[in-house]
Design a protein around this motif. Structure first.
Motif, PDB file in Angstrom:
ATOM      1  N   PRO A   1      33.165  25.286  43.471  1.00 23.57           N
ATOM      2  CA  PRO A   1      32.766  26.827  43.565  1.00 23.57           C
ATOM      3  C   PRO A   1      31.727  26.858  44.474  1.00 23.57           C
ATOM      4  O   PRO A   1      30.843  25.709  44.514  1.00 23.57           O
ATOM      5  CB  PRO A   1      32.510  27.276  42.444  1.00 23.57           C
ATOM      6  CG  PRO A   1      32.154  25.835  41.492  1.00 23.57           C
ATOM      7  CD  PRO A   1      33.174  24.797  41.949  1.00 23.57           C
ATOM      8  N   ILE A   2      31.343  27.903  45.243  1.00 22.84           N
ATOM      9  CA  ILE A   2      30.237  28.038  45.827  1.00 22.84           C
ATOM     10  C   ILE A   2      29.240  29.098  45.271  1.00 22.84           C
ATOM     11  O   ILE A   2      29.596  29.639  44.602  1.00 22.84           O
ATOM     12  CB  ILE A   2      30.610  28.494  47.635  1.00 22.84           C
ATOM     13  CG1 ILE A   2      31.360  29.831  47.427  1.00 22.84           C
ATOM     14  CG2 ILE A   2      31.473  27.512  48.331  1.00 22.84           C
ATOM     15  CD1 ILE A   2      31.794  30.373  48.770  1.00 22.84           C
ATOM     16  N   SER A   3      27.833  29.132  45.916  1.00 23.30           N
ATOM     17  CA  SER A   3      27.094  29.967  45.357  1.00 23.30           C
ATOM     18  C   SER A   3      26.650  31.021  46.393  1.00 23.30           C
ATOM     19  O   SER A   3      25.533  30.708  46.795  1.00 23.30           O
ATOM     20  CB  SER A   3      26.111  29.065  44.837  1.00 23.30           C
ATOM     21  OG  SER A   3      24.921  29.976  44.219  1.00 23.30           O
ATOM     22  N   PRO A   4      27.413  31.944  46.800  1.00 14.40           N
ATOM     23  CA  PRO A   4      26.763  32.816  47.826  1.00 14.40           C
ATOM     24  C   PRO A   4      26.073  33.950  47.302  1.00 14.40           C
ATOM     25  O   PRO A   4      25.878  34.182  46.182  1.00 14.40           O
ATOM     26  CB  PRO A   4      28.443  33.607  48.227  1.00 14.40           C
ATOM     27  CG  PRO A   4      29.136  33.511  46.988  1.00 14.40           C
ATOM     28  CD  PRO A   4      28.739  32.402  46.338  1.00 14.40           C
ATOM     29  N   SER A   5      25.472  34.872  48.117  1.00 11.24           N
ATOM     30  CA  SER A   5      24.838  36.018  47.709  1.00 11.24           C
ATOM     31  C   SER A   5      25.394  37.214  46.775  1.00 11.24           C
ATOM     32  O   SER A   5      24.820  37.939  46.148  1.00 11.24           O
ATOM     33  CB  SER A   5      24.103  36.501  48.896  1.00 11.24           C
ATOM     34  OG  SER A   5      24.688  36.950  49.812  1.00 11.24           O
ATOM     35  N   SER A   6      26.776  37.046  47.136  1.00  9.25           N
ATOM     36  CA  SER A   6      27.617  38.024  46.449  1.00  9.25           C
ATOM     37  C   SER A   6      28.981  37.744  46.330  1.00  9.25           C
ATOM     38  O   SER A   6      29.751  36.575  46.763  1.00  9.25           O
ATOM     39  CB  SER A   6      27.771  39.138  47.365  1.00  9.25           C
ATOM     40  OG  SER A   6      28.991  40.257  47.164  1.00  9.25           O
ATOM     41  N   SER A   7      29.396  37.814  44.976  1.00 11.93           N
ATOM     42  CA  SER A   7      30.624  37.386  44.363  1.00 11.93           C
ATOM     43  C   SER A   7      31.961  37.874  45.491  1.00 11.93           C
ATOM     44  O   SER A   7      33.035  37.423  45.163  1.00 11.93           O
ATOM     45  CB  SER A   7      30.860  37.983  43.056  1.00 11.93           C
ATOM     46  OG  SER A   7      31.096  39.317  42.989  1.00 11.93           O
ATOM     47  N   SER A   8      31.970  38.919  46.290  1.00 13.85           N
ATOM     48  CA  SER A   8      32.839  39.307  47.093  1.00 13.85           C
ATOM     49  C   SER A   8      32.872  38.427  48.571  1.00 13.85           C
ATOM     50  O   SER A   8      33.009  39.142  49.386  1.00 13.85           O
ATOM     51  CB  SER A   8      32.516  40.907  47.461  1.00 13.85           C
ATOM     52  OG  SER A   8      31.650  41.149  47.552  1.00 13.85           O
ATOM     53  N   TYR A   9      32.238  37.558  48.616  1.00 16.64           N
ATOM     54  CA  TYR A   9      31.923  36.944  49.682  1.00 16.64           C
ATOM     55  C   TYR A   9      33.114  36.626  50.713  1.00 16.64           C
ATOM     56  O   TYR A   9      34.230  36.166  50.483  1.00 16.64           O
ATOM     57  CB  TYR A   9      31.337  35.377  49.574  1.00 16.64           C
ATOM     58  CG  TYR A   9      31.346  34.604  50.741  1.00 16.64           C
ATOM     59  CD1 TYR A   9      30.099  34.667  51.567  1.00 16.64           C
ATOM     60  CD2 TYR A   9      31.895  33.394  50.745  1.00 16.64           C
ATOM     61  CE1 TYR A   9      29.781  33.903  52.711  1.00 16.64           C
ATOM     62  CE2 TYR A   9      31.836  32.748  51.947  1.00 16.64           C
ATOM     63  CZ  TYR A   9      30.855  32.740  52.827  1.00 16.64           C
ATOM     64  OH  TYR A   9      30.662  32.029  53.850  1.00 16.64           O
ATOM     65  N   SER A  10      32.900  36.839  52.109  1.00 11.24           N
ATOM     66  CA  SER A  10      33.690  36.543  53.042  1.00 11.24           C
ATOM     67  C   SER A  10      33.288  35.709  53.997  1.00 11.24           C
ATOM     68  O   SER A  10      32.188  35.980  54.754  1.00 11.24           O
ATOM     69  CB  SER A  10      34.334  37.982  53.510  1.00 11.24           C
ATOM     70  OG  SER A  10      35.496  37.648  54.439  1.00 11.24           O
ATOM     71  N   PHE A  11      33.799  34.710  54.520  1.00 13.11           N
ATOM     72  CA  PHE A  11      33.457  33.949  55.541  1.00 13.11           C
ATOM     73  C   PHE A  11      33.337  34.444  56.886  1.00 13.11           C
ATOM     74  O   PHE A  11      34.318  35.189  57.181  1.00 13.11           O
ATOM     75  CB  PHE A  11      34.403  32.426  55.582  1.00 13.11           C
ATOM     76  CG  PHE A  11      33.833  31.435  56.587  1.00 13.11           C
ATOM     77  CD1 PHE A  11      33.052  30.206  55.985  1.00 13.11           C
ATOM     78  CD2 PHE A  11      34.193  31.584  57.931  1.00 13.11           C
ATOM     79  CE1 PHE A  11      32.550  29.401  56.884  1.00 13.11           C
ATOM     80  CE2 PHE A  11      33.497  30.584  58.540  1.00 13.11           C
ATOM     81  CZ  PHE A  11      32.966  29.451  58.221  1.00 13.11           C
ATOM     82  N   SER A  12      32.159  33.984  57.531  1.00 16.39           N
ATOM     83  CA  SER A  12      31.908  34.402  59.147  1.00 16.39           C
ATOM     84  C   SER A  12      31.060  33.362  59.706  1.00 16.39           C
ATOM     85  O   SER A  12      30.218  32.822  59.134  1.00 16.39           O
ATOM     86  CB  SER A  12      31.239  35.574  59.073  1.00 16.39           C
ATOM     87  OG  SER A  12      30.968  36.168  60.247  1.00 16.39           O
ATOM     88  N   CYS A  13      31.503  33.025  60.816  1.00 15.88           N
ATOM     89  CA  CYS A  13      31.203  32.070  61.580  1.00 15.88           C
ATOM     90  C   CYS A  13      29.658  32.437  62.245  1.00 15.88           C
ATOM     91  O   CYS A  13      28.730  31.944  62.413  1.00 15.88           O
ATOM     92  CB  CYS A  13      31.893  31.871  62.942  1.00 15.88           C
ATOM     93  SG  CYS A  13      33.465  30.757  62.881  1.00 15.88           S
ATOM     94  N   SER A  14      29.450  33.699  61.907  1.00 15.50           N
ATOM     95  CA  SER A  14      28.023  34.370  62.234  1.00 15.50           C
ATOM     96  C   SER A  14      26.934  34.096  61.320  1.00 15.50           C
ATOM     97  O   SER A  14      25.719  34.526  61.436  1.00 15.50           O
ATOM     98  CB  SER A  14      28.148  35.782  62.987  1.00 15.50           C
ATOM     99  OG  SER A  14      28.752  36.561  61.761  1.00 15.50           O
ATOM    100  N   SER A  15      27.411  33.872  60.087  1.00 18.72           N
ATOM    101  CA  SER A  15      26.449  33.676  59.151  1.00 18.72           C
ATOM    102  C   SER A  15      26.439  32.285  58.468  1.00 18.72           C
ATOM    103  O   SER A  15      27.263  31.513  58.645  1.00 18.72           O
ATOM    104  CB  SER A  15      26.798  34.826  57.578  1.00 18.72           C
ATOM    105  OG  SER A  15      28.108  34.167  57.289  1.00 18.72           O
TER     106      SER A  15
END
Length: 455
Positions: free
Chosen positions: A220-234
């Motif tokens: 699992p990953i640890s993003p800033s939000s549980s609704s995370y969506s991958f983006s090349c710009s972030s």
């Protein structure tokens, strides 16, 4: 004394009348027998004609989305009654075959005809045949004309698929190359790059409208939000650390740890090709000019039971808001080896005495979780990707778990036909990843017969 005389001629007349009645009755009975034989042959021929017409419609519908209408129509005719293996009973002749492209409404076939290469999202085949009669010839009737009509919709027919892809992004995926998977220059790619390419193959094999696809990874990953969506710009988030209780951090109150990389949705294709603006396409490296997609930092071992549970929960929640509800499917790619330590599993999962303690039985935990998902109606495809390690590759896990990697992935799949591998000999077939994902895409988008009244 009077004498009574019996007229012999009267008895002869009665016997003659009976003979005539018997003869007439035999003729009627023979007529009915003849009629039943002819009707039976007509009914048998009708079934064969309908079966051939159905096969023709299905064959044509399979080509509607990605091929020109001429190709679809030609394939329909090739599989029609009277052609190839779809032979008709002796003496029965197919007199006409009509193939027509259809533009059907979304209520019948969700794929829009305007976006199909053929410009049609449905096909109708009508056939006529002449059936020779046998006993009816006595009455001057030599043949009977029969007909059959069949409609088929391109793609998935009446309901879309919701597909959650789960990829193994443990460290070995990025550090190990697969000699059987090479780029155009002949250079062997990492197993992660091969898995990404295979998943992109799945996307291109699905339909532009209706099918929803998401992406999850493990660990699992640890993003800033549980609704995370991958983006090349972030910036890509890191793997949840053992300091956050490892795998057991997922679902813990206050934790944003998640398996989700891209939520379920569409938009991954544009005019029939991969859309570089799509988050899932970017995550799979499909936007190469921007970034190479997800990485495999590892550091948390391997445990995928929770990823299956998270994927099924996301699918169930998503389909509840659909009308009609879509058909849910999980595509899990892993080498099937689960070797997370008690520390990496974290509190509850890895510590003795916890209610969900799984250390030493991680593979069985995945099988149990998959069974729950399958019982909810979700179809699970598994891809045991060993990257050339060999069919006798490692046992599934550490501790007391005696399961094999190949056997575990086989048990997780819904059926034998849903179990694929590049190496495992017990899989339904051993193919390259691109071939495997193309096969899965085909099984998800195969054409279906639709009611004759569909418009």
């Amino acid at each position: 004394m009077k004498r009574h005389y019996v007229r012999r001629g009267g008895r002869k007349a009665q016997r003659g009348a009976v003979s005539v009645m018997v003869a007439l009755s035999l003729i009627v009975l023979l007529g009915f027998a003849a009629l039943s034989i002819d009707l039976g042959y007509i009914a048998f021929s009708q079934r064969r004609l309908q079966a051939g017409t159905d096969a023709a419609a299905m064959a044509g519908a399979m080509d509607l989305w990605k091929s020109a209408s001429s190709t679809a129509f030609a394939d329909a005719r090739a599989y029609a009654a009277g052609q190839g293996n779809n032979t008709m009973p002796p003496g029965v002749t197919v007199t006409s075959t009509t193939v027509q492209g259809l533009t059907l409404s979304a209520s019948s076939v969700p794929l829009p005809a305007s976006q199909a290469a053929s410009t049609y999202n449905g096909i109708q085949v009508t056939q006529q045949a002449s059936v020779p009669l046998f006993f009816a010839r006595i009455f001057g009737v030599n043949t009977k004309t029969i007909s059959a009509t069949s409609k088929a919709g391109a793609g998935f027919g009446a309901a879309p698929y919701n597909v959650m892809i789960i990829l193994d992004t443990t460290r070995s995926m990025a550090t190990t190359t697969d000699s059987n998977c090479k780029n155009s220059s002949g250079v062997a790619l990492t197993r992660l790059a091969c898995a990404q390419a295979g998943a992109l193959q799945l996307l291109t094999g699905l339909t532009l409208a209706g099918d929803n696809v998401g992406l999850m990874v493990f660990p699992p990953i640890s993003p800033s939000s549980s609704s995370y969506s991958f983006s090349c710009s972030s910036t890509e988030p890191g793997v949840v650390s053992t300091g956050q209780n490892g795998y057991s951090a997922v679902g813990v109150s206050g934790s944003n740890a998640t398996y989700q990389i891209s939520p379920l949705g569409g938009g991954y294709l544009s005019s029939g090709t991969l859309s570089t603006s799509s988050g899932i396409v970017q995550a799979l490296g499909g936007a190469t000019s921007k970034c190479s997609g997800i990485s495999a930092p590892g550091g948390l071992g391997t445990f995928y039971a929770q990823a299956i549970a998270s994927a099924n929960a996301a699918l169930t929640s998503f389909s509840q808001n659909q009308n009609p509800a879509g058909k849910n499917a999980i595509v899990l790619l892993s080498d099937g080896i689960a070797t997370a330590s008690t520390t990496q599993l974290g509190n509850v999962l890895g510590k003795t005495g916890g209610s969900s303690y799984v250390y030493g039985t991680e593979c069985q935990a995945a099988i149990n979780t998959a069974t729950t998902a399958k019982n909810s109606g979700t179809t699970i495809y598994t891809v045991a990707y060993l990257g050339g390690e060999g069919a006798s590759a490692p046992s599934c896990a550490d501790g007391a778990d005696a399961l094999t990697a190949c056997g575990t992935m086989q048990s997780i799949a819904t059926s034998q036909s849903n179990f694929y591998s590049d190496t495992c000999t017990n899989a339904s077939s051993t193919q390259s990843l691109n071939q495997i994902f193309s096969s899965i895409a085909y099984s998800l988008t195969k054409a279906r017969l639709i009611p004759p009244s569909a418009t």
